[in-house]
Enzyme design. Structure first.
Site, PDB file in Angstrom:
ATOM      1  N   GLU A  71       5.569  -8.180  -8.263  1.00  0.00           N
ATOM      2  CA  GLU A  71       4.958  -7.955  -6.941  1.00  0.00           C
ATOM      3  C   GLU A  71       5.475  -9.028  -5.964  1.00  0.00           C
ATOM      4  OE1 GLU A  71       0.904  -9.371  -6.759  1.00  0.00           O
ATOM      5  OE2 GLU A  71       0.309  -7.845  -5.298  1.00  0.00           O
ATOM      6  N   ASN A  91       1.663  -3.528   0.736  1.00  0.00           N
ATOM      7  CA  ASN A  91       2.188  -4.245  -0.432  1.00  0.00           C
ATOM      8  C   ASN A  91       2.784  -3.150  -1.329  1.00  0.00           C
ATOM      9  OD1 ASN A  91       2.544  -5.675  -2.826  1.00  0.00           O
ATOM     10  ND2 ASN A  91       0.574  -6.735  -2.700  1.00  0.00           N
ATOM     11  N   LYS A 138       0.182  -0.366  -2.679  1.00  0.00           N
ATOM     12  CA  LYS A 138      -0.947  -0.827  -3.496  1.00  0.00           C
ATOM     13  C   LYS A 138      -2.266  -0.187  -3.047  1.00  0.00           C
ATOM     14  CE  LYS A 138      -2.645  -5.393  -5.098  1.00  0.00           C
ATOM     15  NZ  LYS A 138      -2.294  -6.840  -5.054  1.00  0.00           N
ATOM     16  N   GLU A 189      -5.284 -11.212   0.817  1.00  0.00           N
ATOM     17  CA  GLU A 189      -4.546  -9.938   0.779  1.00  0.00           C
ATOM     18  C   GLU A 189      -5.190  -8.887   1.667  1.00  0.00           C
ATOM     19  OE1 GLU A 189      -2.536  -7.991  -2.526  1.00  0.00           O
ATOM     20  OE2 GLU A 189      -3.365  -9.566  -3.789  1.00  0.00           O
ATOM     21  N   CYS A 241      -0.364  -5.142  -9.380  1.00  0.00           N
ATOM     22  CA  CYS A 241      -1.263  -6.261  -9.680  1.00  0.00           C
ATOM     23  C   CYS A 241      -2.721  -5.868  -9.885  1.00  0.00           C
ATOM     24  CB  CYS A 241      -1.131  -7.357  -8.628  1.00  0.00           C
ATOM     25  SG  CYS A 241      -1.861  -8.902  -9.231  1.00  0.00           S
ATOM     26  N   ASN A 249       1.028 -11.014  -9.248  1.00  0.00           N
ATOM     27  CA  ASN A 249       0.900 -12.452  -8.945  1.00  0.00           C
ATOM     28  C   ASN A 249      -0.567 -12.778  -9.191  1.00  0.00           C
ATOM     29  OD1 ASN A 249       3.310 -13.737  -7.005  1.00  0.00           O
ATOM     30  ND2 ASN A 249       3.133 -11.516  -6.808  1.00  0.00           N
TER      31      ASN A 249
HETATM   32  N1  CDT Z   1      -1.982 -10.032  -6.413  1.00  0.00           N
HETATM   33  C1  CDT Z   1      -3.169  -9.698  -6.957  1.00  0.00           C
HETATM   34  O1  CDT Z   1      -3.631  -8.573  -6.807  1.00  0.00           O
HETATM   35  N2  CDT Z   1      -3.831 -10.666  -7.620  1.00  0.00           N
HETATM   36  C2  CDT Z   1      -5.151 -10.513  -8.155  1.00  0.00           C
HETATM   37  C3  CDT Z   1      -5.802 -11.843  -8.182  1.00  0.00           C
HETATM   38  C4  CDT Z   1      -7.247 -11.773  -8.411  1.00  0.00           C
HETATM   39  S1  CDT Z   1      -8.181 -11.351  -7.033  1.00  0.00           S
HETATM   40  C5  CDT Z   1      -8.209 -12.765  -6.098  1.00  0.00           C
HETATM   41  C6  CDT Z   1      -5.174  -9.923  -9.550  1.00  0.00           C
HETATM   42  O2  CDT Z   1      -5.945  -8.990  -9.792  1.00  0.00           O
HETATM   43  O3  CDT Z   1      -4.460 -10.423 -10.432  1.00  0.00           O
END
Ligand code: CDT
Length: 308
Positions: free
Chosen positions: A47, A107, A124, A143, A169, A194
């Site tokens: 991502e 995204n 996304k 995000e 993600c 990420n």
């Molecule tokens: N990039 C992404 O979606 N990261 C989220 C982080 C947790 S929510 C702050 C994830 O689900 O891994």
């Protein structure tokens, strides 16, 4: 019978704020060349692969963040990757931020076939984090400020000799993501991520990040009889430690290959797409066993409604 697709999760180590797209694409090309030496047909990048994970910072004027977004794909910086992949006959999946012609911010992941044609661009669905600046946090996860949730949901496309799906993600934590694709017969789901190890709203989850990452992708794969390729941008990026542990999961739910480092690393597996049928035609024969008539809450309701 076997339909083998050799896939590589092309994990990236951290991409710092000052790293140029040219530098990142050069790293991605190194992984592409390594993949070619292993007979890989599809390389999956993380991502927001081309830049640092910029939602960790808040800017009051969102146009100050425009430079983190791509305006088209391919573009001048990524064309060398597209050209080299096509020359090698390798397809790829690339995650990046997109600012489209109407000013919408997404995204996305773009899937490219081995002949260089674009199969699809997925945006996304589940956007985590927060909409506003939260200055008391050690870092932001804004995000929801930087990206709109896609209204399009989850598609599945005929490509690479099979039925391919994408998610990004946070999508991987939601069973609905897998099921939506499972109901379209998906055989391989490509997912970049990420994931900061420190989860600010509840730090008790920090030590469980690796467990939860594997848990959701293994169960999603098994319950839908599909391969899942999970690809991290890991390591310490601008002071924030992010989960690596990229992995390739079989339709059995077993992890067949996993990253050893938190840096640039290829994780390769020979995936038999026909293996999906063992699950799709037995325990998870949806047409025979599912009961959609008693699942109406799943699409009819968002939050919890407790009984009186
Ligand atoms: N990039 C992404 O979606 N990261 C989220 C982080 C947790 S929510 C702050 C994830 O689900 O891994």
């Amino acid at each position: 019978m076997a339909r083998i697709l050799t896939v590589a999760a092309a994990q990236l180590g951290p991409v710092q704020r000052d790293d140029s797209r040219k530098q990142v694409v050069a790293r991605m090309m190194d992984l592409l060349h390594e993949a070619a030496g292993h007979g890989v047909e599809l390389v999956v990048y993380p991502e927001l692969a081309l830049t640092t994970f910029f939602p960790r910072w808040f800017v009051d004027d969102i146009t100050e963040a425009d430079h983190w977004y791509e305006r088209s794909m391919p573009n001048a910086e990524t064309q060398p990757l597209f050209d080299e992949a096509r020359r090698l006959g390798i397809g790829f999946c690339l995650g990046y931020a997109l600012l489209d012609d109407e000013g919408h911010r997404w995204n996305v992941q773009t899937l490219v076939e081995r002949d260089g044609t674009i199969v699809a661009t997925y945006a996304k669905t589940h956007i985590p984090g927060h909409e506003h600046n939260e200055p008391d946090r050690p870092f932001q996860h804004a995000e929801r400020y930087y990206f709109e949730p896609s209204p399009n949901g989850f598609g599945v496309w005929r490509a690479f000799g099979g039925l391919m799906g994408m998610m990004i993600c946070n999508d991987r934590r939601w069973p609905e993501s897998y099921r939506e694709m499972g109901l379209q017969g998906v055989e391989m789901i490509l997912c970049g991520y990420n994931t900061p190890i420190h989860y600010v709203p509840d730090p008790s989850q920090d030590i469980l990040q690796g467990f939860h990452n594997a848990l959701v992708m293994q169960s999603g794969a098994y319950q839908n009889g599909t391969w899942v390729v999970g690809v991290a941008k890991g390591g310490v990026e601008e002071g924030v430690d992010s989960l690596a542990q990229s992995m390739i999961v079989a339709p059995s739910g077993q992890i067949v290959a996993q990253a050893l480092t938190a840096d640039d690393e290829l994780v390769i597996a020979r995936c038999d797409l026909d293996w999906c049928q063992r699950y799709k035609e037995t325990l998870f024969d949806f047409d025979r066993y599912r009961r959609p008539e008693v699942y109406s809450r799943i699409t009819g309701q968002r939050g919890v409604i407790e009984p009186h």
